[in-house]
Every structure is written in structure tokens, then in C-alpha cells.
Design an enzyme around this catalytic site. Structure first.
Site, PDB file in Angstrom:
ATOM      1  N   ASP A 146       0.787  -1.246   0.027  1.00 53.20           N
ATOM      2  CA  ASP A 146       0.081   0.031  -0.145  1.00 53.20           C
ATOM      3  C   ASP A 146       0.808   1.214  -0.003  1.00 53.20           C
ATOM      4  O   ASP A 146       0.643   2.461  -0.696  1.00 53.20           O
ATOM      5  CB  ASP A 146      -0.879   0.130   1.235  1.00 53.20           C
ATOM      6  CG  ASP A 146      -0.473  -0.178   2.606  1.00 53.20           C
ATOM      7  OD1 ASP A 146      -1.211   0.039   3.221  1.00 53.20           O
ATOM      8  OD2 ASP A 146       0.897  -0.383   2.582  1.00 53.20           O
ATOM      9  N   GLU A 151       2.699   5.730  -3.331  1.00 52.71           N
ATOM     10  CA  GLU A 151       3.798   6.540  -4.061  1.00 52.71           C
ATOM     11  C   GLU A 151       3.265   6.602  -5.383  1.00 52.71           C
ATOM     12  O   GLU A 151       3.444   7.701  -6.150  1.00 52.71           O
ATOM     13  CB  GLU A 151       5.115   5.847  -3.951  1.00 52.71           C
ATOM     14  CG  GLU A 151       5.667   6.090  -2.395  1.00 52.71           C
ATOM     15  CD  GLU A 151       5.424   7.153  -1.500  1.00 52.71           C
ATOM     16  OE1 GLU A 151       5.052   7.022  -0.257  1.00 52.71           O
ATOM     17  OE2 GLU A 151       5.406   8.462  -2.138  1.00 52.71           O
ATOM     18  N   HIS A 154       0.756   8.901  -6.288  1.00 57.56           N
ATOM     19  CA  HIS A 154       1.126  10.485  -6.396  1.00 57.56           C
ATOM     20  C   HIS A 154       1.612  10.583  -7.754  1.00 57.56           C
ATOM     21  O   HIS A 154       1.485  11.840  -8.320  1.00 57.56           O
ATOM     22  CB  HIS A 154       2.282  10.634  -5.664  1.00 57.56           C
ATOM     23  CG  HIS A 154       2.056  10.955  -4.210  1.00 57.56           C
ATOM     24  ND1 HIS A 154       0.897  11.977  -3.676  1.00 57.56           N
ATOM     25  CD2 HIS A 154       2.516  10.643  -3.096  1.00 57.56           C
ATOM     26  CE1 HIS A 154       0.853  12.145  -2.442  1.00 57.56           C
ATOM     27  NE2 HIS A 154       1.817  11.230  -2.056  1.00 57.56           N
ATOM     28  N   GLU A 174      -3.057  13.708  -0.916  1.00 61.82           N
ATOM     29  CA  GLU A 174      -2.568  12.561   0.242  1.00 61.82           C
ATOM     30  C   GLU A 174      -3.822  11.503   0.421  1.00 61.82           C
ATOM     31  O   GLU A 174      -3.704  10.219   0.369  1.00 61.82           O
ATOM     32  CB  GLU A 174      -2.237  13.127   1.513  1.00 61.82           C
ATOM     33  CG  GLU A 174      -0.931  13.446   1.675  1.00 61.82           C
ATOM     34  CD  GLU A 174       0.140  12.371   1.522  1.00 61.82           C
ATOM     35  OE1 GLU A 174      -0.096  11.380   2.129  1.00 61.82           O
ATOM     36  OE2 GLU A 174       0.793  12.391   0.427  1.00 61.82           O
ATOM     37  N   ASP A 191      -7.300  -4.714   7.718  1.00 59.06           N
ATOM     38  CA  ASP A 191      -6.079  -4.135   7.136  1.00 59.06           C
ATOM     39  C   ASP A 191      -6.164  -3.485   5.755  1.00 59.06           C
ATOM     40  O   ASP A 191      -5.242  -2.881   5.391  1.00 59.06           O
ATOM     41  CB  ASP A 191      -4.990  -5.624   7.003  1.00 59.06           C
ATOM     42  CG  ASP A 191      -4.150  -6.132   8.207  1.00 59.06           C
ATOM     43  OD1 ASP A 191      -3.719  -7.254   8.079  1.00 59.06           O
ATOM     44  OD2 ASP A 191      -4.615  -5.224   9.069  1.00 59.06           O
TER      45      ASP A 191
HETATM   46  C1  LIG Z   1       1.247   5.454   2.970  1.00 62.23           C
HETATM   47  C2  LIG Z   1       2.664   6.110   2.404  1.00 62.23           C
HETATM   48  C3  LIG Z   1       3.081   7.532   2.804  1.00 62.23           C
HETATM   49  O1  LIG Z   1       2.575   8.036   3.549  1.00 62.23           O
HETATM   50  O2  LIG Z   1       4.671   7.655   2.573  1.00 62.23           O
HETATM   51  C4  LIG Z   1       5.183   8.635   3.203  1.00 62.23           C
HETATM   52  C5  LIG Z   1       5.760   8.530   4.313  1.00 62.23           C
HETATM   53  C6  LIG Z   1       5.852   6.960   5.011  1.00 62.23           C
HETATM   54  C7  LIG Z   1       6.595   9.534   5.181  1.00 62.23           C
HETATM   55  C8  LIG Z   1       6.398  10.711   4.452  1.00 62.23           C
HETATM   56  C9  LIG Z   1       5.807  11.100   3.402  1.00 62.23           C
HETATM   57  C10 LIG Z   1       5.019  10.176   2.537  1.00 62.23           C
HETATM   58  C11 LIG Z   1       4.270  10.147   1.291  1.00 62.23           C
HETATM   59  O3  LIG Z   1       4.169   9.570   0.436  1.00 62.23           O
HETATM   60  O4  LIG Z   1       3.510  11.180   1.419  1.00 62.23           O
HETATM   61 ZN   LIG Z   2       2.138  10.864  -0.074  1.00 66.05          ZN
END
Ligand SMILES: CCC(=O)Oc1c(C)cccc1C(=O)O
Ligand SMILES: [Zn+2]
Length: 336
Positions: A146, A151, A154, A174, A191
Site C-alpha cells: 500500500d 507513491e 502520487h 494525500e 488491514d
Molecule cells: C503510505 C505512504 C506514505 O505515507 O509515505 C510517506 C511516508 C511514509 C513519510 C512521508 C511522506 C510519505 C508520502 O508519500 O506522502
Molecule cells: Zn503521500
């Protein structure tokens, strides 16, 4: 030429995947040419993460080829990143009919071992980047399907609505990354609604970086009054931190997505769920047809309603069950 290669992923599971072999040198590369322009996975040197993120965005630097011996790859983080990128490619192709992040088969580039004990993952506008985690709070982030879905989404966002990454728009950016990343992982039960559960606090089972079904169950610290993620618009974080709370307020839209999918009663508002298959198409259509760079929460509501109406038209002038679920879910999280 293309070869079937093998390697251990970060959970010690033997994986089999596509690589290529240089006929002259006999060297193998983590390049899978079976998915459009390919999936190419690299490893970083010990360069600090900020330098790598910028240089790879500006100069297209990707790091180094991952070494192998006798067609076996000994870098678990790289194996996980490679296999999981292929899985998310397949999700977008099969479920949404989208060929890679740009819809035109662009090569999927990932680099692992970014920084040192880096508890982060990133999309830098060009490629995916994964830290190793510090081993306590997180382990190698490429092990979270996930997380990789997040990513790569994004990347889809960049190539579609290109939603601004700050304040309310950033929270929507986000949240879409969380929603489609979680649906790409396609787990069942609770999960499905946890983010990063496979790579988060290895000694504590059942928790995650964020929860879409119960955002308020995850402690975030001093950002919000309660110290927990918000599950209602009235509880949103307003301030400068985290680019205006992009990883905080995303939980409000995440909760709406959970209610649309599974249903439930939230702050006294009841929603009849419509299931993942319909929900994922509504959010993908909202992203690719209605959201824009400056979309805020209210416009996210309108985009989801319009996408739901497109896919599930009114009958005899009455909204469909799907449209009703979307409206009720946004009512429940306080977004008009
Ligand atoms: C669920 C994936 C996620 O949130 O990745 C990030 C993490 C782990 C830290 C900082 C930024 C991100 C992001 O991709 O926004
Ligand atoms: Zn992100």
C-alpha cells in the site's frame, strides 16, 4: 535479453520476477520489460536523501543497478520494490484500464536505500524513492504494497489533476494516494484500511501509519488538539506544519472513502456502503475527470458525487444508492 530472475523480498519470501541479462557481460539488471516501457529498480548510494530526491528529479539520476549472482538478487528492499511496483502497475491496468502512471506506459523507476534509516517514501515528480526505515518505527518501506501504491498514485495524480501539495488540496492529494494505494493492495478486513501496516512497528501487530476506518485511533502528536488524526472536518488541523496538514487532514477524506465502501454510522449519520469495486471507480473517475490542482474538500465532495452520478445515473429523477452513499459519507465527515 529478458530472463526470469529470483530473489528474497524483505519478509524472506522467495520471489520470481522479470529481469534482463546483458549478453556481453552476463550481468543481470532489475528491469522488467513485460510491463509497457518497463519497471526498473535501482539502489541509492549513501547520498543523503534530500540531495538524492532533488538530483534525481532534476538530473534524472536513479542510483545504481542492483547486483545479482547467477540470476539471483540479494537485495530484499530492491526485490520488494520491483515486485510491488509490478503489482501496482497491474492494478491500474486491470482495474482502471490505465497504462502506467501517465496512461502511456511510462517506465516505472524506483530507488531503494535512500538516505540512512530514513522513515519515509516519496514520489519526486519523476520516480518512487524508499527509505530503509530505522528498524523500530519502520522497516524497509518498499515492503509495504500500500506504500508503493500510495507513491505510484502520487505519480498518477501528477499526470492527471496534478493537485497542489499543500493545505486542503494537499490533503486531498494525500487522501487519493491513500485510497487508491490501499485499494491496489486489496487486503480484506481491517488491514484494507490501515496504511503501511506491513512495514510499521515490526514488534507491534495490528497497527499502521494511518487508519482510514478509524483515523482517531492513531496518535499523531501535537499537531491536532486531540493529538489524534481527525475524522471530521470540524477537527481539521489548521496551521503551517506538514505543508498545512496534508498527511493529517487526509484522514477526513479517507474516512469518507471508508464509509462509502463499507458503510457505517459516523457522528450520527448513517451510510449504506457500496463496496470497493464501485468506490475505487468513483474515486479514480473523480481524480481523472473532475479534480483540479486547487480542489479543496468541498470540491472533492462535488467531484465524487458527479463521478458517482456518471457511473450510477439517477433513476426517475432520484439519486442512485451509490450517489446517496457518497452524499451521506461527506455529510458524516462534515464536508459540504
Ligand atoms: C503510505 C505512504 C506514505 O505515507 O509515505 C510517506 C511516508 C511514509 C513519510 C512521508 C511522506 C510519505 C508520502 O508519500 O506522502
Ligand atoms: Zn503521500
Amino acid at each position: 535479453e529478458p530472463v526470469q530472475a529470483r530473489g528474497m523480498d524483505i519478509f524472506g519470501t522467495l520471489q520470481s520476477f522479470q529481469a534482463v541479462k546483458d549478453p556481453e557481460t552476463g550481468t543481470h539488471y532489475l528491469f522488467d520489460g513485460t510491463r509497457s516501457e518497463g519497471v526498473h529498480t535501482f539502489k541509492a548510494n549513501r547520498m543523503p536523501e534530500n540531495a538524492f530526491i532533488i538530483l534525481s528529479a532534476l538530473l534524472g539520476m536513479t542510483g545504481f543497478e542492483v547486483e545479482s549472482r547467477n540470476n539471483f538478487f540479494y537485495d530484499p528492499s530492491a526485490v520488494s520494490a520491483h515486485v510491488n511496483a509490478g503489482k501496482v502497475y497491474d492494478y491500474y491496468k486491470k482495474v482502471h484500464g490505465r497504462d502506467s502512471l501517465d496512461g502511456e506506459g511510462m517506465k516505472l523507476v524506483s530507488t531503494v536505500h535512500i538516505g540512512s534509516k530514513w522513515n519515509n517514501a516519496a514520489w519526486n515528480g519523476k520516480q518512487m524513492l524508499y527509505g530503509d526505515g530505522d528498524g523500530t518505527r519502520m522497516i524497509s518501506l518498499s515492503g509495504g504494497l500500500d506504500v508503493i501504491g500510495h507513491e505510484m498514485t502520487h505519480g498518477v495524480i501528477t499526470n492527471t489533476a496534478d493537485i497542489n501539495y499543500e493545505n486542503e488540496s494537499g490533503a486531498i492529494n494525500e487522501s487519493i494516494a491513500d485510497i487508491l494505494g490501499a485499494f491496489a493492495e486489496n487486503k480484506t478486513g481491517e488491514d484494507l484500511w490501515l496504511l503501511g501496516e506491513d512495514i510499521w512497528t515490526p514488534t507491534t501487530p495490528g497497527d499502521g501509519l494511518r487508519s482510514m476506518s478509524d483515523p482517531g485511533s492513531v496518535y499523531i502528536g501535537g499537531y491536532t488538539e486531540s493529538g489524534y488524526y481527525p475524522d471530521h472536518y470540524s477537527k481539521r488541523y489548521i496551521g503551517e506544519l506538514d505543508k498545512g496538514g496534508v498527511h493529517i487532514n487526509s484522514s477526513i477524506n479517507n474516512k469518507a472513502a471508508h464509509l462509502i465502501t463499507d458503510g457505517g454510522t459516523h457522528y450520527g449519520v448513517s451510510v449504506t456502503g457500496i463496496g470497493k469495486t464501485k468506490a475505487e471507480k468513483i474515486f479514480y473517475r473523480a481524480l481523472t475527470h473532475y479534480l483540479t490542482a486547487s480542489s479543496d474538500f468541498s470540491q472533492m465532495r462535488q467531484a465524487a458525487i458527479q463521478a458517482a452520478r456518471d457511473l450510477h445515473p439517477d433513476r426517475n429523477g432520484q439519486p442512485s444508492a451509490e450517489v446517496n452513499a457518497v452524499m451521506a459519507a461527506y455529510d458524516a465527515v462534515g464536508v459540504q
